[in-house]
Design a protein around this motif. Structure first.
Motif, PDB file in Angstrom:
ATOM      1  N   LYS A 182       0.931  -1.219  -0.031  1.00  0.00           N
ATOM      2  CA  LYS A 182       0.019   0.072  -0.041  1.00  0.00           C
ATOM      3  C   LYS A 182       0.894   1.180  -0.060  1.00  0.00           C
ATOM      4  N   GLY A 183       0.448   2.356  -0.496  1.00  0.00           N
ATOM      5  CA  GLY A 183       1.112   3.789  -0.726  1.00  0.00           C
ATOM      6  C   GLY A 183       1.113   4.432  -1.893  1.00  0.00           C
ATOM      7  N   SER A 184       2.051   5.221  -2.268  1.00  0.00           N
ATOM      8  CA  SER A 184       2.049   6.133  -3.349  1.00  0.00           C
ATOM      9  C   SER A 184       2.233   4.912  -4.348  1.00  0.00           C
ATOM     10  N   PHE A 185       1.904   5.503  -5.789  1.00  0.00           N
ATOM     11  CA  PHE A 185       2.368   4.704  -6.934  1.00  0.00           C
ATOM     12  C   PHE A 185       3.880   4.351  -6.889  1.00  0.00           C
ATOM     13  N   ASP A 186       4.924   5.313  -6.622  1.00  0.00           N
ATOM     14  CA  ASP A 186       6.128   4.863  -6.573  1.00  0.00           C
ATOM     15  C   ASP A 186       6.395   3.777  -5.628  1.00  0.00           C
ATOM     16  N   GLU A 187       5.856   4.148  -4.162  1.00  0.00           N
ATOM     17  CA  GLU A 187       6.251   3.173  -3.276  1.00  0.00           C
ATOM     18  C   GLU A 187       5.473   1.844  -3.794  1.00  0.00           C
ATOM     19  N   VAL A 188       4.293   1.699  -4.037  1.00  0.00           N
ATOM     20  CA  VAL A 188       3.955   0.210  -4.674  1.00  0.00           C
ATOM     21  C   VAL A 188       4.842  -0.246  -5.727  1.00  0.00           C
ATOM     22  N   ARG A 189       4.857   0.519  -6.743  1.00  0.00           N
ATOM     23  CA  ARG A 189       5.533  -0.288  -7.887  1.00  0.00           C
ATOM     24  C   ARG A 189       7.213  -0.571  -7.606  1.00  0.00           C
ATOM     25  N   ASN A 190       7.892   0.056  -6.483  1.00  0.00           N
ATOM     26  CA  ASN A 190       9.220  -0.264  -6.357  1.00  0.00           C
ATOM     27  C   ASN A 190       9.090  -1.125  -5.160  1.00  0.00           C
ATOM     28  N   ASN A 191       7.865  -1.795  -4.559  1.00  0.00           N
ATOM     29  CA  ASN A 191       7.940  -2.646  -3.403  1.00  0.00           C
ATOM     30  C   ASN A 191       8.507  -4.218  -4.176  1.00  0.00           C
ATOM     31  N   PRO A 192       9.371  -4.765  -3.417  1.00  0.00           N
ATOM     32  CA  PRO A 192       9.939  -6.007  -3.921  1.00  0.00           C
ATOM     33  C   PRO A 192       8.860  -7.030  -4.163  1.00  0.00           C
ATOM     34  N   ALA A 193       7.870  -7.086  -3.270  1.00  0.00           N
ATOM     35  CA  ALA A 193       6.794  -8.044  -3.553  1.00  0.00           C
ATOM     36  C   ALA A 193       6.046  -7.932  -4.713  1.00  0.00           C
TER      37      ALA A 193
END
Ligand code: ADP
Ligand code: MG
Length: 239
Positions: free
Chosen positions: A215-226
């Motif tokens: 969950k988070g901003s677009f950048d946080e979510v797209r950079n999330n390893p999972a």
């Protein structure tokens, strides 16, 4: 203020765990994108929130009231509207009658205001056409016109961009932003076209096999390893 708070929501179809212990908070006046591969549970989540499916466990708090298990029309009257991934027009009724029928669930609307909605959705030339005769893109906009007529506090739009071209996606996006600004609508929007979703959504939620993995901003979510592993793992099986 949170318009929607989901706690511990789970759902099974037979042996299949479709949603598992989902927690979600939706801020007032905000558009939130929910992404995830096909089969991750996005539509089931929408069906549970809107009452199309009855939750087997967990809470769905809408403006602080637990609406889990309420009937769909009761939920709609309280201010929650939804569109369907596969458009579901009232066939045998005209486009204008479809929109009018939707408006009656939450109040009454003048013919002028309904015609204005049709203009905003580029459906004014089809006002008297049977909804069954519309093209796919027009059916997508009819779904939106129907929820616009209900002025919802919470809107669930299930893959509204699928099957649309870029200019249609932009028109649809502008209408969603307008609903946020004019009616104070908070929206949960599902889809795969993350670039287009990022233009309207402030928050992103990623679902995979029924679980919220980021969950988070677009950048946080797209950079999330999972999230990266979920998407790369599915598209690059050989690599
Ligand atoms: N009515 C149903 N009966 C049995 N299985 C279902 C039903 N609806 C959805 N499913 C299954 O639940 C899982 C999640 O589906 P869905 O919520 O449609 O995912 P998404 O919208 O993310 O593609 C899938 O495996 C799908 O096959
Ligand atoms: Mg779906």
């Amino acid at each position: 203020m949170q318009v929607l708070k989901i706690e511990n929501l789970s759902h099974v179809f037979g042996p299949l765990k479709v949603l598992e212990d989902v927690y979600l908070d939706l801020e007032d006046n905000t558009i939130t994108a929910i992404i995830g591969p096909n089969g991750s549970g996005k539509s089931t989540l929408f069906n549970l929130i809107s009452g199309t499916l009855r939750p087997q466990g967990g809470n769905i708090l809408f403006n602080g009231i637990n609406i889990a298990g309420f009937k769909p029309y009761v939920i709609a009257r309280r201010g929650v509207s939804r569109t369907f991934q596969d458009p579901q027009p009232l066939c045998g009724m005209t486009v204008l009658e479809n929109v009018k029928t939707a408006s009656l669930l939450t109040g009454t609307a003048s013919k002028e205001s309904l015609l204005r909605i049709l203009v905003q959705c580029s459906l004014e030339n089809e006002a008297d056409t049977d909804a069954a005769g519309l093209s796919f893109a027009k059916l997508r906009f009819l779904e939106l016109a129907r929820v616009m007529a209900m002025k919802p506090k919470l809107l669930l739009v299930d893959e509204p961009f699928s099957g649309l071209n870029t200019s249609e996606i932009e028109r649809m996006s502008n209408l969603l932003l307008r609903m946020r600004d004019e009616f104070g609508t908070s929206t949960l929007i599902s889809g795969h076209l993350v670039g287009h979703l990022a233009k309207v959504a402030k928050e992103f939620v990623a679902l995979h096999r029924g679980k919220v993995i980021a969950k988070g901003s677009f950048d946080e979510v797209r950079n999330n390893p999972a999230v990266i592993e979920t998407y790369l793992g599915e598209s690059n099986v050989e690599n």
